[in-house]
Design a protein around this motif. Structure first.
Motif, mmCIF file in Angstrom:
data_model
loop_
_atom_site.group_PDB
_atom_site.id
_atom_site.type_symbol
_atom_site.label_atom_id
_atom_site.label_comp_id
_atom_site.label_asym_id
_atom_site.label_seq_id
_atom_site.Cartn_x
_atom_site.Cartn_y
_atom_site.Cartn_z
ATOM 1 N N ASP A 75 -23.951 0.430 68.072
ATOM 2 C CA ASP A 75 -25.252 0.829 67.795
ATOM 3 C C ASP A 75 -25.445 2.175 67.967
ATOM 4 O O ASP A 75 -24.664 3.000 68.734
ATOM 5 N N LYS A 76 -26.180 2.719 67.139
ATOM 6 C CA LYS A 76 -26.664 4.295 67.450
ATOM 7 C C LYS A 76 -27.521 4.411 68.463
ATOM 8 O O LYS A 76 -28.154 3.595 68.953
ATOM 9 N N VAL A 77 -27.382 5.575 69.045
ATOM 10 C CA VAL A 77 -28.103 6.056 70.444
ATOM 11 C C VAL A 77 -29.773 5.828 69.854
ATOM 12 O O VAL A 77 -29.910 6.262 68.651
ATOM 13 N N LYS A 78 -30.616 5.598 70.724
ATOM 14 C CA LYS A 78 -32.035 5.399 70.399
ATOM 15 C C LYS A 78 -32.842 6.266 71.324
ATOM 16 O O LYS A 78 -32.411 6.558 72.474
ATOM 17 N N GLU A 79 -33.917 6.176 70.840
ATOM 18 C CA GLU A 79 -35.111 7.023 71.763
ATOM 19 C C GLU A 79 -35.204 6.149 73.194
ATOM 20 O O GLU A 79 -35.232 5.278 73.209
ATOM 21 N N GLY A 80 -35.326 7.147 74.109
ATOM 22 C CA GLY A 80 -35.193 6.577 75.395
ATOM 23 C C GLY A 80 -33.990 6.738 76.003
ATOM 24 O O GLY A 80 -33.598 6.497 77.411
ATOM 25 N N ASP A 81 -32.822 6.405 75.442
ATOM 26 C CA ASP A 81 -31.324 6.454 75.843
ATOM 27 C C ASP A 81 -31.031 7.800 76.721
ATOM 28 O O ASP A 81 -31.506 8.694 76.275
ATOM 29 N N ILE A 82 -30.239 7.507 77.596
ATOM 30 C CA ILE A 82 -29.518 8.453 78.365
ATOM 31 C C ILE A 82 -28.234 8.699 77.907
ATOM 32 O O ILE A 82 -27.447 7.795 77.910
ATOM 33 N N ILE A 83 -27.772 10.076 77.246
ATOM 34 C CA ILE A 83 -26.665 9.927 76.855
ATOM 35 C C ILE A 83 -25.835 11.112 77.590
ATOM 36 O O ILE A 83 -26.458 11.913 78.043
ATOM 37 N N THR A 84 -24.569 10.666 77.643
ATOM 38 C CA THR A 84 -23.511 11.682 78.087
ATOM 39 C C THR A 84 -22.393 12.152 77.160
ATOM 40 O O THR A 84 -21.923 11.270 76.531
ATOM 41 N N PHE A 85 -22.137 13.427 77.208
ATOM 42 C CA PHE A 85 -21.407 13.886 76.287
ATOM 43 C C PHE A 85 -20.863 15.235 76.377
ATOM 44 O O PHE A 85 -21.056 15.972 77.383
#
Length: 324
Positions: free
Chosen positions: A42-52
């Motif tokens: 799945d693609k990241v979505k609104e509300g997700d916390i991403i680490t990059f």
């Protein structure tokens, strides 16, 4: 001949750059991007916390910043884009393990404040981001992971230092290393405290004791090394302290020494403070040097109300009326 060769080389670079730019797509706000991988999931979505991980570069490929070098990946919560540089138009196009090049036009970044434009970002140039998504989590999962990591770190510190601690209902951990014989403070009292504050890697970040500060290499110009003045239980004042201190000081008698292990929710929480990172458990070795009780306002005793002769009130009056 040499001029011809240089001309051909320069032309080749220009054609290559234009070909690369032709492969870039545009976001609605005007950033350019090219996704290098298309990972399943799945693609990241609104509300997700991403680490990059990411590298910032100029058009000439000079590195401005790299998380690979700093050792600290970037983190962001996905939300509607507020400006071109927040990259929130690009992140939702990616899945975990995707890599992308994003080019942000610097003309948009310095619009209205050209005086801030550095020479390595001339007009028409781009700020380039090379990004790889490592993690995408819901807020609940992210917070659970953060809390677990903090708990694990605190438990390791306690085990490594062979501390035997008591724990209060709020989660404050403490041990009294020297029992004082003076009075205990109460909320509103003023106390004097000597202390040294440490992170879980044993790095001293603050101390009221000159010898400790010097040994730790603290740079505190103009600091007067003397016990800290604390108003116990009074928030929002010049001498107020973190919640863990307010609770812990009430457990000590004057003259006591103690070690507090304070979880982040009783310290600086998700914001951190200065060099104290967010969600940091802190360790304090401290001595309660002096307790100065707050001045008590004497209770005012009301004088009894004067009775007017011949008058009755309330029930007595009603009874008297019935008799008549």
């Amino acid at each position: 001949m040499m001029k011809y060769i240089l001309f051909v080389f320069a032309l080749a670079l220009t054609i290559g750059a234009k070909a690369q730019d032709a492969a870039l797509q545009h976001t609605p706000k005007g950033a350019l991007y090219q996704i290098f991988t298309h990972a399943p999931g799945d693609k990241v979505k609104e509300g997700d916390i991403i680490t990059f991980q990411y590298i910032q570069k100029t058009d000439k490929d000079s590195v401005l910043y790299s998380t690979y070098v700093s050792g600290r990946p970037g983190q962001a919560r996905i939300q509607p884009s507020q400006n071109l540089a927040d990259l929130m138009e690009v992140f939702p196009l990616l899945a975990v393990n995707d890599s992308v090049l994003v080019k942000v036009p610097t003309d948009s970044l310095f619009k209205g404040h050209e005086e801030s434009r550095p020479p390595f970002f001339p007009k028409g140039s781009f700020l380039k981001f090379f990004i790889k998504i490592q993690k995408a989590q819901s807020m609940d999962v992210f917070m659970a992971e953060i809390k677990q990591a903090e708990t694990d770190g605190a438990n390791k510190y306690i085990a490594d230092h062979k501390l035997t601690l008591q724990t209060t209902a709020s989660g404050l951990k403490y041990v009294i290393t020297k029992q004082g014989t003076g009075i205990k403070p109460q909320n509103g009292d003023t106390v004097l405290v000597n202390y040294a504050g440490r992170s879980l890697d044993d790095k001293v970040f603050d101390s009221s004791i000159e010898a400790v500060a010097k040994q730790a290499g603290l740079q505190q110009p103009g600091r007067t090394y003397e016990p800290l003045v604390v108003y116990v239980g009074l928030a929002g004042t010049e001498h107020s302290v973190i919640t863990g201190w307010n609770e812990g000081l009430l457990l000590l008698n004057e003259g006591s020494k103690a070690t507090f292990v304070i979880p982040s929710n009783l310290a600086y929480g998700a914001q951190g403070s200065g060099e104290i990172k967010p969600f940091s458990t802190l360790v304090f070795d401290l001595e309660l040097v002096k307790v100065k009780p707050a001045k008590k306002t004497p209770a005012v005793t009301k004088a009894p109300a004067k009775k007017t002769p011949g008058k009755t009130t309330g029930l007595k009056k009603e009874v008297a009326t019935k008799k008549n």
